[in-house]
Design a protein around this motif. Structure first.
Motif, mmCIF file in Angstrom:
data_model
loop_
_atom_site.group_PDB
_atom_site.id
_atom_site.type_symbol
_atom_site.label_atom_id
_atom_site.label_comp_id
_atom_site.label_asym_id
_atom_site.label_seq_id
_atom_site.Cartn_x
_atom_site.Cartn_y
_atom_site.Cartn_z
ATOM 1 N N HIS A 1 28.010 48.095 30.203
ATOM 2 C CA HIS A 1 29.302 47.415 30.077
ATOM 3 C C HIS A 1 29.814 47.016 31.460
ATOM 4 N N VAL A 2 30.583 45.935 31.473
ATOM 5 C CA VAL A 2 31.281 45.537 32.682
ATOM 6 C C VAL A 2 32.770 45.622 32.391
ATOM 7 N N PHE A 3 33.529 46.089 33.368
ATOM 8 C CA PHE A 3 34.979 46.186 33.233
ATOM 9 C C PHE A 3 35.610 45.019 33.977
ATOM 10 N N CYS A 4 36.400 44.213 33.268
ATOM 11 C CA CYS A 4 37.046 43.067 33.884
ATOM 12 C C CYS A 4 37.943 43.548 35.022
ATOM 13 N N PRO A 5 37.856 42.916 36.197
ATOM 14 C CA PRO A 5 38.661 43.356 37.335
ATOM 15 C C PRO A 5 40.155 43.054 37.173
ATOM 16 N N MET A 6 40.534 42.195 36.235
ATOM 17 C CA MET A 6 41.954 41.856 36.072
ATOM 18 C C MET A 6 42.722 42.884 35.241
ATOM 19 N N HIS A 7 42.213 43.192 34.040
ATOM 20 C CA HIS A 7 42.958 44.062 33.131
ATOM 21 C C HIS A 7 42.090 45.155 32.508
#
Length: 107
Positions: A64-70
């Motif tokens: 998984h990748v975690f969005c850097p914005m939210h």
């Protein structure tokens, strides 16, 4: 106009950073490419379905990748946001041949 599946060279497997994203532009597509801790390469659309955050700049954990914005959690396998968030990004097939990484895209 009919689109054609193209195999686009994006780099040498050994030079891709592990657990960091790389942004690749192919035709009109911006793609985030990741080398997972397992060594697998994944390629997904480089924008979060929530507010368009740049996923190549996000943190990778497992698959998984975690969005850097939210901090939305997006699967790099199928592009789906993890519940309770909803949305999806495009995914792209990847080939590794003779140490080189290719992304398959319709252009």
């Amino acid at each position: 106009m009919e689109k054609t599946l193209s195999r686009v060279l994006i780099g040498n497997y050994s030079e891709l950073p592990e657990r960091l994203g790389k942004t690749v532009i192919i035709a009109d597509k911006e793609i985030a490419v990741f080398k997972l801790a397992s060594g697998k390469i994944r390629a997904i659309e480089n924008r979060c379905p929530h507010k368009g955050g740049v996923l190549a700049e996000g943190m990778i954990s497992g698959e998984h990748v975690f969005c850097p914005m939210h901090n939305w959690k997006i699967s790099v396998n199928d592009g789906q946001a993890q519940a309770p968030d909803e949305g999806c990004v495009d995914t792209y097939d990847v080939e590794i041949k003779n140490g080189f990484v290719y992304v398959l895209v319709n252009v």
